[in-house]
Motif scaffolding. Structure first.
Motif, PDB file in Angstrom:
ATOM      1  N   TYR A 114      -9.043  42.679  44.277  1.00  0.00           N
ATOM      2  CA  TYR A 114      -8.666  42.199  45.608  1.00  0.00           C
ATOM      3  C   TYR A 114      -8.378  40.696  45.606  1.00  0.00           C
ATOM      4  CZ  TYR A 114      -9.934  46.790  47.400  1.00  0.00           C
ATOM      5  OH  TYR A 114      -9.986  48.143  47.634  1.00  0.00           O
ATOM      6  N   SER A 115      -9.094  39.942  44.789  1.00  0.00           N
ATOM      7  CA  SER A 115      -8.814  38.505  44.686  1.00  0.00           C
ATOM      8  C   SER A 115      -7.439  38.274  44.068  1.00  0.00           C
ATOM      9  CB  SER A 115      -9.886  37.804  43.838  1.00  0.00           C
ATOM     10  OG  SER A 115     -11.143  37.847  44.466  1.00  0.00           O
ATOM     11  N   ALA A 116      -7.140  39.014  43.008  1.00  0.00           N
ATOM     12  CA  ALA A 116      -5.839  38.866  42.349  1.00  0.00           C
ATOM     13  C   ALA A 116      -4.708  39.215  43.295  1.00  0.00           C
ATOM     14  CB  ALA A 116      -5.786  39.744  41.105  1.00  0.00           C
ATOM     15  N   GLU A 117      -4.922  40.263  44.070  1.00  0.00           N
ATOM     16  CA  GLU A 117      -3.907  40.672  45.048  1.00  0.00           C
ATOM     17  C   GLU A 117      -3.718  39.592  46.115  1.00  0.00           C
ATOM     18  OE1 GLU A 117      -4.120  43.926  48.502  1.00  0.00           O
ATOM     19  OE2 GLU A 117      -4.314  44.807  46.504  1.00  0.00           O
ATOM     20  N   ARG A 118      -4.811  39.035  46.598  1.00  0.00           N
ATOM     21  CA  ARG A 118      -4.758  38.028  47.660  1.00  0.00           C
ATOM     22  C   ARG A 118      -4.141  36.725  47.173  1.00  0.00           C
ATOM     23  NH1 ARG A 118      -7.785  38.094  52.382  1.00  0.00           N
ATOM     24  NH2 ARG A 118      -7.426  40.308  52.134  1.00  0.00           N
ATOM     25  N   PHE A 119      -4.474  36.340  45.927  1.00  0.00           N
ATOM     26  CA  PHE A 119      -4.000  35.053  45.394  1.00  0.00           C
ATOM     27  C   PHE A 119      -2.718  35.179  44.572  1.00  0.00           C
ATOM     28  CE2 PHE A 119      -8.426  34.022  46.256  1.00  0.00           C
ATOM     29  CZ  PHE A 119      -8.322  32.744  46.803  1.00  0.00           C
ATOM     30  N   GLY A 120      -2.303  36.412  44.280  1.00  0.00           N
ATOM     31  CA  GLY A 120      -1.100  36.601  43.475  1.00  0.00           C
ATOM     32  C   GLY A 120      -1.272  36.069  42.060  1.00  0.00           C
TER      33      GLY A 120
ATOM     34  N   PRO B 141     -13.346  37.922  52.392  1.00  0.00           N
ATOM     35  CA  PRO B 141     -13.099  36.699  53.175  1.00  0.00           C
ATOM     36  C   PRO B 141     -13.926  35.505  52.704  1.00  0.00           C
ATOM     37  CG  PRO B 141     -13.214  38.594  54.632  1.00  0.00           C
ATOM     38  CD  PRO B 141     -13.637  39.080  53.269  1.00  0.00           C
ATOM     39  N   LYS B 142     -15.175  35.747  52.294  1.00  0.00           N
ATOM     40  CA  LYS B 142     -16.030  34.664  51.776  1.00  0.00           C
ATOM     41  C   LYS B 142     -15.490  34.146  50.446  1.00  0.00           C
ATOM     42  CE  LYS B 142     -19.199  34.776  55.009  1.00  0.00           C
ATOM     43  NZ  LYS B 142     -19.574  33.633  55.846  1.00  0.00           N
ATOM     44  N   PHE B 143     -15.086  35.071  49.583  1.00  0.00           N
ATOM     45  CA  PHE B 143     -14.523  34.673  48.290  1.00  0.00           C
ATOM     46  C   PHE B 143     -13.232  33.891  48.501  1.00  0.00           C
ATOM     47  CE2 PHE B 143     -17.549  37.547  46.597  1.00  0.00           C
ATOM     48  CZ  PHE B 143     -17.660  37.281  45.237  1.00  0.00           C
ATOM     49  N   GLN B 144     -12.392  34.389  49.373  1.00  0.00           N
ATOM     50  CA  GLN B 144     -11.099  33.751  49.600  1.00  0.00           C
ATOM     51  C   GLN B 144     -11.272  32.306  50.068  1.00  0.00           C
ATOM     52  OE1 GLN B 144      -8.606  35.938  52.258  1.00  0.00           O
ATOM     53  NE2 GLN B 144      -7.028  34.373  52.337  1.00  0.00           N
ATOM     54  N   LYS B 145     -12.153  32.092  51.019  1.00  0.00           N
ATOM     55  CA  LYS B 145     -12.383  30.749  51.555  1.00  0.00           C
ATOM     56  C   LYS B 145     -12.854  29.803  50.444  1.00  0.00           C
ATOM     57  CE  LYS B 145     -15.090  28.414  55.163  1.00  0.00           C
ATOM     58  NZ  LYS B 145     -15.797  27.432  54.338  1.00  0.00           N
TER      59      LYS B 145
ATOM     60  N   VAL C 172     -11.740  25.789  45.664  1.00  0.00           N
ATOM     61  CA  VAL C 172     -11.900  25.475  44.242  1.00  0.00           C
ATOM     62  C   VAL C 172     -10.557  25.246  43.550  1.00  0.00           C
ATOM     63  CG1 VAL C 172     -12.723  26.359  42.008  1.00  0.00           C
ATOM     64  CG2 VAL C 172     -14.100  26.689  44.067  1.00  0.00           C
ATOM     65  N   ILE C 173      -9.606  26.143  43.814  1.00  0.00           N
ATOM     66  CA  ILE C 173      -8.343  26.078  43.069  1.00  0.00           C
ATOM     67  C   ILE C 173      -7.165  25.597  43.906  1.00  0.00           C
ATOM     68  CG2 ILE C 173      -8.997  27.773  41.337  1.00  0.00           C
ATOM     69  CD1 ILE C 173      -7.445  29.876  42.854  1.00  0.00           C
ATOM     70  N   GLY C 174      -7.367  25.428  45.206  1.00  0.00           N
ATOM     71  CA  GLY C 174      -6.259  25.002  46.062  1.00  0.00           C
ATOM     72  C   GLY C 174      -5.362  26.172  46.401  1.00  0.00           C
ATOM     73  N   GLU C 175      -4.452  25.937  47.322  1.00  0.00           N
ATOM     74  CA  GLU C 175      -3.607  27.056  47.776  1.00  0.00           C
ATOM     75  C   GLU C 175      -2.423  27.225  46.873  1.00  0.00           C
ATOM     76  OE1 GLU C 175      -3.048  27.491  51.980  1.00  0.00           O
ATOM     77  OE2 GLU C 175      -4.773  26.239  52.374  1.00  0.00           O
TER      78      GLU C 175
END
Length: 196
Positions: free
Chosen positions: A20-26, A184-188, A193-196
């Protein structure tokens, strides 16, 4: 992503925080997760051994994300002490503290990237609570990021109905649990940490 069953997604058809993180962050990711394994270096499948032997040193990683394993609490592995030093040889990987410090030092030395640890949401385990406290002390020494679900009131203040949707048992999230409750907590935090 380094972890055990919660990182693996054992209760969610292997769809968990990495996916889900990979999907959200591409982004692309490597998932090194084996159910039942410990941070403490007690065999070939430990976090330490899998990091050393299964993850390509020559690969480029922007971030290492590590799960604070519940298995160390279930098996009552020794907490150990935070070391004085920062060298890989300074850490007793037969303890939880030493294994955590070793993983941080190895990631920084090998990939020179930020390290993020994440905890479990609160469940009935005094030993895991002590592990979280230890991790937060280690955070001060190493200046790592911790996604602390254990002490997060919003995460832990869910209804019994939500628990039935988000958890398969007291530890393992479902797909909905990862995506709606934890992500949502991970995403925030990961944006910070890595910027947008």
């Amino acid at each position: 992503f380094l972890g055990s069953s919660v990182t693996y997604g054992s209760a969610s058809l292997q769809q968990g925080i990495p996916e889900y993180s990979a999907e959200r962050f591409g982004c692309e990711y490597t998932k090194e997760a084996v159910s039942g394994t410990t941070l403490v270096d007690n065999g070939d499948s430990s976090y330490v051994q899998r990091l050393l032997n299964n993850v390509d040193k020559d690969e480029h990683y922007d971030l290492v994300i590590c799960q604070l394993s519940t298995n160390d609490a279930t098996k009552e592995m020794p907490l150990g002490e935070i070391s004085e030093g920062f060298d890989l040889n300074d850490f007793d990987t037969q303890t939880i503290a030493g294994a955590i410090e070793y993983i941080i030092a190895y990631a920084k030395e090998t990939w020179d990237c930020p390290v993020v640890f994440y905890t479990q949401a609160k469940y009935d385990s005094e030993h895991y609570g002590k592990m979280v406290d230890l991790l937060l002390e280690i955070q001060k020494k190493w200046d790592i990021t911790v996604i602390d679900l254990w002490n997060d009131e919003e995460i832990n203040n869910i209804t019994e109905e939500q628990k039935e949707i988000y958890l398969i048992d007291h530890i393992h999230p479902t797909k909905a649990g990862y995506k709606e409750w934890w992500l949502p907590k991970f995403q925030k935090t990961l944006y910070e940490v890595i910027g947008e």
